[in-house]
Design a protein around this motif. Sequence first.
Motif, PDB file in Angstrom:
ATOM      1  N   ASP A 151      -7.545  21.305 -17.091  1.00  0.00           N
ATOM      2  CA  ASP A 151      -8.442  20.382 -17.798  1.00  0.00           C
ATOM      3  C   ASP A 151      -7.654  19.436 -18.699  1.00  0.00           C
ATOM      4  OD1 ASP A 151     -10.585  21.494 -16.570  1.00  0.00           O
ATOM      5  OD2 ASP A 151     -11.106  22.827 -18.238  1.00  0.00           O
ATOM      6  N   GLY A 152      -6.472  19.036 -18.254  1.00  0.00           N
ATOM      7  CA  GLY A 152      -5.685  18.080 -19.015  1.00  0.00           C
ATOM      8  C   GLY A 152      -4.904  18.688 -20.155  1.00  0.00           C
ATOM      9  N   ASN A 153      -4.972  19.995 -20.362  1.00  0.00           N
ATOM     10  CA  ASN A 153      -4.279  20.647 -21.451  1.00  0.00           C
ATOM     11  C   ASN A 153      -3.226  21.605 -20.909  1.00  0.00           C
ATOM     12  OD1 ASN A 153      -5.932  19.447 -23.469  1.00  0.00           O
ATOM     13  ND2 ASN A 153      -7.530  20.966 -23.011  1.00  0.00           N
ATOM     14  N   ILE A 154      -2.194  21.808 -21.714  1.00  0.00           N
ATOM     15  CA  ILE A 154      -1.162  22.767 -21.340  1.00  0.00           C
ATOM     16  C   ILE A 154      -1.726  24.171 -21.444  1.00  0.00           C
ATOM     17  CG2 ILE A 154       1.081  23.718 -21.977  1.00  0.00           C
ATOM     18  CD1 ILE A 154       1.846  20.951 -22.980  1.00  0.00           C
ATOM     19  N   VAL A 155      -1.490  24.968 -20.418  1.00  0.00           N
ATOM     20  CA  VAL A 155      -1.955  26.355 -20.427  1.00  0.00           C
ATOM     21  C   VAL A 155      -0.827  27.258 -20.887  1.00  0.00           C
ATOM     22  CG1 VAL A 155      -2.766  28.270 -19.013  1.00  0.00           C
ATOM     23  CG2 VAL A 155      -3.649  25.981 -18.618  1.00  0.00           C
ATOM     24  N   ILE A 156      -1.042  27.971 -21.943  1.00  0.00           N
ATOM     25  CA  ILE A 156      -0.057  28.895 -22.492  1.00  0.00           C
ATOM     26  C   ILE A 156      -0.492  30.311 -22.163  1.00  0.00           C
ATOM     27  CG2 ILE A 156       1.072  29.698 -24.587  1.00  0.00           C
ATOM     28  CD1 ILE A 156       0.427  26.958 -25.816  1.00  0.00           C
ATOM     29  N   PRO A 157       0.352  31.098 -21.557  1.00  0.00           N
ATOM     30  CA  PRO A 157      -0.030  32.472 -21.190  1.00  0.00           C
ATOM     31  C   PRO A 157      -0.523  33.260 -22.399  1.00  0.00           C
ATOM     32  CG  PRO A 157       2.069  31.883 -20.198  1.00  0.00           C
ATOM     33  CD  PRO A 157       1.734  30.784 -21.152  1.00  0.00           C
ATOM     34  N   GLY A 158      -1.609  34.010 -22.181  1.00  0.00           N
ATOM     35  CA  GLY A 158      -2.137  34.876 -23.228  1.00  0.00           C
ATOM     36  C   GLY A 158      -3.013  34.190 -24.242  1.00  0.00           C
ATOM     37  N   THR A 159      -3.414  32.944 -23.985  1.00  0.00           N
ATOM     38  CA  THR A 159      -4.238  32.216 -24.947  1.00  0.00           C
ATOM     39  C   THR A 159      -5.650  32.031 -24.416  1.00  0.00           C
ATOM     40  OG1 THR A 159      -3.591  30.065 -24.053  1.00  0.00           O
ATOM     41  CG2 THR A 159      -2.229  30.980 -25.825  1.00  0.00           C
TER      42      THR A 159
END
Length: 914
Positions: free
Chosen positions: A569-577
């Motif tokens: 969705d246009g955002n950086i995906v950080i594991p565990g968030t």
Amino acid sequence: MSESNTSIISTTPTADAKNSGSGSNQPNVTFISGVSLPDHIHDAATSLQHARQDGFDYVVTALPNTVPLLSATNDDGALRDTVRRTDVTRLESKWWSTSIVGMVTDPPHWKADQLLEGLTSTAASASVRKTEANKIFWGMMEWASHMNIPAVILPSVPLTEKTGLIETASDEKNKAKNSKLDEDEDMFAKDDESNNQSQNNPGKKISINNPSAKEYARLLANLATSSICTSSHVQLWIRVPLTLPDLQAYQLLLARCDHSPSVGCLIHINTRLEPAELPAIVRALHAFLGGGNVKAVSWDTSIFLQNKKGYPTLSKSHQFVFSLLFGRLGRTLRTLVEGGVDSSNPSINAGGSSLRLHHIQYLRHLRSRAPLLAKLDSEEGILEAPYLDSLQSPLQPLGDHLEYQTYETFEKDPVKYKRYGEAVAFALEDGIENDKFAFLGSTRMSLGQLKQMNDAAFEMENENSFEKRLNDKEMIDVNIYQVTILVVGAGRGPLVREAIAAVSRVSASWTKGAKDKRRKALHAKIVAIEKNPSAVLYLQSLKGSDPSWNGGQDYDRYSDGSNTNLMEDGNIVIPGTSNVNVIGCDMREATSHPILKRMIQNEKARADIVVSELLGSFGDNELSPECLDGVQHCGILKDSCVSVPQSYTAFIAPVSSARLHSEARTQSCLPLNTNEGPASPSVGMQRAMETPYVVRSHAASQTHNERACWTFSHPHPSKEKASSDMDTSGKGCDEDTSNPSAKAAEDIDNDRHAHISFRNDPTNGAGMGCGYGAVDPEAISMASDDPKEILTKDDTTVTIHGFMGSFHSELYESPAGKSRKMEEERSSVISIAPHSFSVGMFSWFPLYFPLKEPLRVPPGATVNCSIWRRSDDARVWYEWCAEVVDDRDGAGEACLWAASSIHNPGGRSYHVKK
């Protein structure tokens, strides 16, 4: 004399009592203590002066005879039976109303116990003495009312019939020769009970239902309804020796007085208690503490033993009785030291100004032991204190909005949300193990970057060992899976925070626990639904200020060319968030909100886990079934969706509590509509006694083990071969979801009924306590003796005042079989049912179902309870009734002792709006 004063009715000790006579190393605990000094029984001023120097809060004084009777006067007309009182001119009114308890005693020219004999006599020849005794008694009580004395100690209930005849000295000698009871005629007789029954004629058989006992009950019933009690609020403390017949006689008297709140008792402990007698006493006391309206306990100096240094101490049996009494009623129970002292033993009796300092020091020592401190003076105990025996109408969950402070209080529960967090984590563990979550993509990053971007993920006990295996610069590959979590009834967000933390913990575990280089992690979409607009505002504030609610986006400064910068969705995906979306609407009307509507239409976007805290004190009494069924029927859940909680079971048990019954009756005088003020009609007795109440039970006794009524489980399993052209109209949902899960929630019938038999419990439910809290194994052990013997004793009659409802909930339990990863089953439970009580949890109190009329349960009889959960298009309500039967002979139909009416038929008095 110190100016600090407080009413003994308030159960708050004076400053002197907190700081005097207890030693500097004693903690400050709530312990209201009084003393009766026989040498100053007619001088309250002197008694109070001695008592307060030793840290006592109140004293006992004899009530004077103010009636100038002809038979009691000398030639000069002076009252011969009245001691001249000087204390009335030496004490201000505040001392009489806060620090003095009155006591009805025989006038000086009367022999011992003749006032009681005159009051309760049944002989026609004693009419003159009866009239005289009544005038003296009522005169004493009028004087107590005049002085605003808060409580008066009255004589014990007579266990034999009184003739009321004046006895001569020769009569007493002849009576003494024939004073031994025939033990075969008296099932309660004990060799050491003569002191307990000094008011009774030992030549007669004991009977709790004798004519004199009825006369006494009639007298007290009149007194309890007079202005002395109703206007001046004088409490009546009936002296009750700690013997089985005295306990039962008092309970019968209380029933005859219509369980008046003005009639209470003073448990009088003045005889030795042998270990063999303790089980029967514990069984009787457990039931008595609920049904007896216990106000105080008296310790006679004669029962104290001597330790090696000559100081007073109590036997092990009496110590257990002390722990039982104060463990159950310690927040409101007063204590009293009575009896004379032995001047020949200065090591014991030269204690303080009252000569009883050492006695009260020892009792304070018992009160300050760790088990009682943990029960009564913990943070949880202090928090609960204002709610003790205070009836609260259950919430109308779809109409009431909680206040900010209420949310804040519930969020302090140290157990509830921890268990919810565990449950969500277990569901995530099982989901990631079984590949239930959608694969979002892969990323490559250093361990140091992962730790910086998601600090919470690595706050684990084994972090040190992890640091040794992997250094911050080591590159790792992470497969990220997306999970959608729906939080319904989000409130101020405690469940959202637990879900965020669970996602973080599980991701951390799978990131550093995998044996190969490719590790797994989660990224969660959390949808928080709340109908309270004020709470929605709070949630939106958290969304705008807390990075953990926004997928950790504030930490994107740690991104560099070493990772793939996985985007969603246009955002950086950080594991565990997790990324939280706040939605304000009724959870059952998901299609009314565009975001939820899109979730329904997109099968992959539907919820993997639905989390709610809609449980009530009885499990389903705040419409958790209707709400969660509505969510499922809207089609917003995947067919594989997991619910937290998975199931909840309603439990019920008989309860004996004169206090709760009296409080329920008091509700009848309250305004029906508080918004109308004085113009509102009153609630009325029918509505008051047909409404279940949430209550932190205290002066109550659960008399049997709780039994299950019914269970609700969520979500409903999908029906096989669900039709693809299903009709999803109704309940606010008008979308074609093509979802078997939604189809499964159609036409659900949440009506229930249960018919439960509570057979005789030989221990009278001693381990259940007040019906709130964990089972006490020690109390069960102390109340039990030889099983064969206990089944034949039948030593206690119990009075049932209603039923106590509770619940047990499986928040989450892994499917059958061992977990491949943890090698153990995963389960998280919350419960307020005594046998599975979640210790330390305070978010729920039991639900009290009152009976209009208390039911007496003879020894060995069975209590039957029938309860129904009923509903129509707009309401949900409960109906209930009870009966007492005796089927011990096993021959044919059981004997029906008593039966109640069906309470709240058709929801006429109480219901919950859908």
